[in-house]
Design a protein around this motif. Structure first.
Motif, PDB file in Angstrom:
ATOM      1  N   TYR A   1      -6.189  -3.926  -9.560  1.00  0.00           N
ATOM      2  CA  TYR A   1      -5.499  -4.027  -8.291  1.00  0.00           C
ATOM      3  C   TYR A   1      -6.115  -5.054  -7.347  1.00  0.00           C
ATOM      4  O   TYR A   1      -5.534  -5.384  -6.325  1.00  0.00           O
ATOM      5  CB  TYR A   1      -5.487  -2.667  -7.589  1.00  0.00           C
ATOM      6  CG  TYR A   1      -4.466  -1.716  -8.148  1.00  0.00           C
ATOM      7  CD1 TYR A   1      -3.287  -1.480  -7.469  1.00  0.00           C
ATOM      8  CD2 TYR A   1      -4.677  -1.075  -9.340  1.00  0.00           C
ATOM      9  CE1 TYR A   1      -2.353  -0.604  -7.968  1.00  0.00           C
ATOM     10  CE2 TYR A   1      -3.747  -0.197  -9.857  1.00  0.00           C
ATOM     11  CZ  TYR A   1      -2.577   0.033  -9.170  1.00  0.00           C
ATOM     12  OH  TYR A   1      -1.644   0.869  -9.667  1.00  0.00           O
TER      13      TYR A   1
ATOM     14  N   ALA B   1       0.824  -1.212   0.000  1.00  0.00           N
ATOM     15  CA  ALA B   1       0.000   0.000   0.000  1.00  0.00           C
ATOM     16  C   ALA B   1       0.857   1.261   0.000  1.00  0.00           C
ATOM     17  O   ALA B   1       0.513   2.247  -0.656  1.00  0.00           O
ATOM     18  CB  ALA B   1      -0.943   0.005   1.193  1.00  0.00           C
TER      19      ALA B   1
ATOM     20  N   LEU C   1      -6.188  -3.874   5.056  1.00  0.00           N
ATOM     21  CA  LEU C   1      -5.765  -4.174   3.685  1.00  0.00           C
ATOM     22  C   LEU C   1      -6.872  -4.846   2.890  1.00  0.00           C
ATOM     23  O   LEU C   1      -7.073  -4.534   1.712  1.00  0.00           O
ATOM     24  CB  LEU C   1      -4.518  -5.065   3.701  1.00  0.00           C
ATOM     25  CG  LEU C   1      -3.176  -4.338   3.756  1.00  0.00           C
ATOM     26  CD1 LEU C   1      -2.041  -5.321   3.926  1.00  0.00           C
ATOM     27  CD2 LEU C   1      -2.968  -3.488   2.521  1.00  0.00           C
TER      28      LEU C   1
ATOM     29  N   ALA D   1      -6.346   5.485   3.624  1.00  0.00           N
ATOM     30  CA  ALA D   1      -5.007   6.037   3.820  1.00  0.00           C
ATOM     31  C   ALA D   1      -4.773   6.411   5.283  1.00  0.00           C
ATOM     32  O   ALA D   1      -3.706   6.150   5.842  1.00  0.00           O
ATOM     33  CB  ALA D   1      -4.789   7.247   2.918  1.00  0.00           C
TER      34      ALA D   1
ATOM     35  N   TRP E   1      -9.449  -2.370   1.624  1.00  0.00           N
ATOM     36  CA  TRP E   1      -8.987  -1.342   0.696  1.00  0.00           C
ATOM     37  C   TRP E   1      -9.916  -1.150  -0.504  1.00  0.00           C
ATOM     38  O   TRP E   1     -10.303  -0.016  -0.824  1.00  0.00           O
ATOM     39  CB  TRP E   1      -7.565  -1.652   0.266  1.00  0.00           C
ATOM     40  CG  TRP E   1      -6.906  -0.654  -0.644  1.00  0.00           C
ATOM     41  CD1 TRP E   1      -7.434   0.493  -1.155  1.00  0.00           C
ATOM     42  CD2 TRP E   1      -5.572  -0.727  -1.128  1.00  0.00           C
ATOM     43  NE1 TRP E   1      -6.506   1.133  -1.941  1.00  0.00           N
ATOM     44  CE2 TRP E   1      -5.359   0.412  -1.946  1.00  0.00           C
ATOM     45  CE3 TRP E   1      -4.537  -1.626  -0.976  1.00  0.00           C
ATOM     46  CZ2 TRP E   1      -4.150   0.650  -2.594  1.00  0.00           C
ATOM     47  CZ3 TRP E   1      -3.339  -1.376  -1.620  1.00  0.00           C
ATOM     48  CH2 TRP E   1      -3.144  -0.248  -2.418  1.00  0.00           C
TER      49      TRP E   1
ATOM     50  N   TYR F   1       1.990   1.683  -3.636  1.00  0.00           N
ATOM     51  CA  TYR F   1       1.015   1.740  -4.721  1.00  0.00           C
ATOM     52  C   TYR F   1      -0.214   2.598  -4.446  1.00  0.00           C
ATOM     53  O   TYR F   1      -1.038   2.753  -5.345  1.00  0.00           O
ATOM     54  CB  TYR F   1       0.564   0.317  -5.085  1.00  0.00           C
ATOM     55  CG  TYR F   1       1.610  -0.424  -5.880  1.00  0.00           C
ATOM     56  CD1 TYR F   1       1.683  -0.279  -7.254  1.00  0.00           C
ATOM     57  CD2 TYR F   1       2.515  -1.250  -5.247  1.00  0.00           C
ATOM     58  CE1 TYR F   1       2.644  -0.939  -7.994  1.00  0.00           C
ATOM     59  CE2 TYR F   1       3.482  -1.924  -5.969  1.00  0.00           C
ATOM     60  CZ  TYR F   1       3.540  -1.765  -7.343  1.00  0.00           C
ATOM     61  OH  TYR F   1       4.490  -2.419  -8.063  1.00  0.00           O
ATOM     62  N   ILE F   2      -0.369   3.158  -3.269  1.00  0.00           N
ATOM     63  CA  ILE F   2      -1.607   3.894  -2.992  1.00  0.00           C
ATOM     64  C   ILE F   2      -1.747   5.131  -3.872  1.00  0.00           C
ATOM     65  O   ILE F   2      -2.836   5.443  -4.350  1.00  0.00           O
ATOM     66  CB  ILE F   2      -1.742   4.250  -1.494  1.00  0.00           C
ATOM     67  CG1 ILE F   2      -3.151   4.757  -1.216  1.00  0.00           C
ATOM     68  CG2 ILE F   2      -0.691   5.246  -1.058  1.00  0.00           C
ATOM     69  CD1 ILE F   2      -3.491   4.865   0.243  1.00  0.00           C
TER      70      ILE F   2
ATOM     71  N   GLN G   1      -4.526  -6.651  -3.978  1.00  0.00           N
ATOM     72  CA  GLN G   1      -5.068  -6.208  -2.701  1.00  0.00           C
ATOM     73  C   GLN G   1      -5.527  -7.386  -1.849  1.00  0.00           C
ATOM     74  O   GLN G   1      -5.401  -7.360  -0.632  1.00  0.00           O
ATOM     75  CB  GLN G   1      -6.249  -5.252  -2.941  1.00  0.00           C
ATOM     76  CG  GLN G   1      -5.822  -3.921  -3.478  1.00  0.00           C
ATOM     77  CD  GLN G   1      -6.989  -3.117  -4.023  1.00  0.00           C
ATOM     78  OE1 GLN G   1      -7.961  -3.666  -4.521  1.00  0.00           O
ATOM     79  NE2 GLN G   1      -6.876  -1.797  -3.927  1.00  0.00           N
TER      80      GLN G   1
ATOM     81  N   TYR H   1      -2.534   3.900  -7.393  1.00  0.00           N
ATOM     82  CA  TYR H   1      -3.910   3.383  -7.383  1.00  0.00           C
ATOM     83  C   TYR H   1      -4.910   4.536  -7.434  1.00  0.00           C
ATOM     84  O   TYR H   1      -5.883   4.498  -8.188  1.00  0.00           O
ATOM     85  CB  TYR H   1      -4.128   2.540  -6.127  1.00  0.00           C
ATOM     86  CG  TYR H   1      -5.523   2.015  -5.951  1.00  0.00           C
ATOM     87  CD1 TYR H   1      -5.947   0.881  -6.634  1.00  0.00           C
ATOM     88  CD2 TYR H   1      -6.429   2.638  -5.096  1.00  0.00           C
ATOM     89  CE1 TYR H   1      -7.240   0.387  -6.480  1.00  0.00           C
ATOM     90  CE2 TYR H   1      -7.711   2.153  -4.932  1.00  0.00           C
ATOM     91  CZ  TYR H   1      -8.102   1.028  -5.621  1.00  0.00           C
ATOM     92  OH  TYR H   1      -9.375   0.542  -5.461  1.00  0.00           O
TER      93      TYR H   1
ATOM     94  N   SER I   1       6.394  -5.982  -2.693  1.00  0.00           N
ATOM     95  CA  SER I   1       5.820  -4.981  -3.597  1.00  0.00           C
ATOM     96  C   SER I   1       6.038  -5.321  -5.068  1.00  0.00           C
ATOM     97  O   SER I   1       5.113  -5.155  -5.872  1.00  0.00           O
ATOM     98  CB  SER I   1       6.384  -3.596  -3.272  1.00  0.00           C
ATOM     99  OG  SER I   1       5.947  -3.213  -1.985  1.00  0.00           O
TER     100      SER I   1
ATOM    101  N   THR J   1      -1.002   8.880   4.621  1.00  0.00           N
ATOM    102  CA  THR J   1      -0.555   7.587   5.139  1.00  0.00           C
ATOM    103  C   THR J   1       0.715   7.742   5.961  1.00  0.00           C
ATOM    104  O   THR J   1       0.815   7.222   7.077  1.00  0.00           O
ATOM    105  CB  THR J   1      -0.325   6.603   3.974  1.00  0.00           C
ATOM    106  OG1 THR J   1      -1.511   6.505   3.209  1.00  0.00           O
ATOM    107  CG2 THR J   1       0.062   5.243   4.491  1.00  0.00           C
TER     108      THR J   1
ATOM    109  N   TYR K   1      -4.856   3.060   7.475  1.00  0.00           N
ATOM    110  CA  TYR K   1      -3.699   2.228   7.155  1.00  0.00           C
ATOM    111  C   TYR K   1      -2.403   2.865   7.649  1.00  0.00           C
ATOM    112  O   TYR K   1      -1.495   2.162   8.101  1.00  0.00           O
ATOM    113  CB  TYR K   1      -3.620   1.965   5.650  1.00  0.00           C
ATOM    114  CG  TYR K   1      -2.586   0.923   5.317  1.00  0.00           C
ATOM    115  CD1 TYR K   1      -2.827  -0.415   5.594  1.00  0.00           C
ATOM    116  CD2 TYR K   1      -1.367   1.268   4.772  1.00  0.00           C
ATOM    117  CE1 TYR K   1      -1.885  -1.381   5.322  1.00  0.00           C
ATOM    118  CE2 TYR K   1      -0.423   0.304   4.487  1.00  0.00           C
ATOM    119  CZ  TYR K   1      -0.681  -1.013   4.764  1.00  0.00           C
ATOM    120  OH  TYR K   1       0.255  -1.966   4.504  1.00  0.00           O
TER     121      TYR K   1
END
Length: 196
Positions: free
Chosen positions: A191, A56, A118, A130, A121, A59-60, A195, A63, A177, A82, A133
């Motif tokens: 995703y 996350a 997670l 965000a 998400w 990639y947040i 996820q 995404y 990752s 985050t 997490y």
């Protein structure tokens, strides 16, 4: 950043002094630790946690930009939220662990909450994800070392055991990752598979 690091390092070297003389270093590895079931579970558990936890963080923002149609500024804001909520997320669990529950009893529900967040998400608003997490993922990172200390009876072996765990967990941090990215790419930029 190099000048910031240089400034901080010079400041530290000017202001701080060694209070305790250096002790003799121990063994590089304590293979006997891998015969202890709690230690093995700790290593495997944190390997699996760190295999997933940085996905996350990496990639947040992408995404938010590609999937949720955020602007590039809004998607970077997700990452800032985050990381910003990571500060109280690192401090509060340490307080709870030290004063109330103990490190392992704090790490276990924190790990469960990281997994739940997670899995949620895809179903929740990105700003809410965000924020939550950032709190829980930072909490599990801060509880790693103190939980290991709680498992170690002979604290003179703590550095060796921590180095051994970090050696194993490093592979999770390095591969988690990229594997998630490969899953995203293999599923047509969706995703959901990564996820889950």
């Amino acid at each position: 950043m190099a000048f910031v690091s240089l400034f901080v390092c010079v400041l530290i070297n000017l202001l701080l002094r060694v209070r305790v003389p250096a002790r003799r270093s121990g063994l590089i590895a304590d293979l006997h630790a891998f015969t202890e079931l709690p230690y093995i579970f700790f290593v495997v558990g944190f390997f699996l946690i760190y295999w997933a936890v940085y996905f996350a963080f990496y990639y947040i923002d992408l995404y938010g930009y590609t999937y949720a149609s955020f602007t590039s500024l809004d998607s970077i804001n997700l990452l800032l939220i985050t990381n910003g909520l990571g500060m109280p997320g690192r401090v509060l669990p340490g307080f709870v662990a030290a004063r109330l529950l103990g490190p392992l009893n704090t790490a276990i529900p924190t790990t469960v909450s990281v997994a739940i967040v997670l899995y949620c998400w895809p179903a929740v608003a990105l700003y809410a994800f965000a924020a939550v997490y950032g709190l829980v993922a930072s909490a599990i990172q801060s509880l790693f070392a103190v939980s290991l200390a709680a498992l170690t009876d002979d604290l003179s072996q703590l550095g060796t055991r921590m180095g051994m765990v970090f050696s194993v967990v490093a592979f999770a941090c390095l591969t988690g990752s990229p594997i998630a990215g490969a899953i995203v790419q293999a599923s047509g930029e969706s995703y959901l598979g990564a996820q889950m």
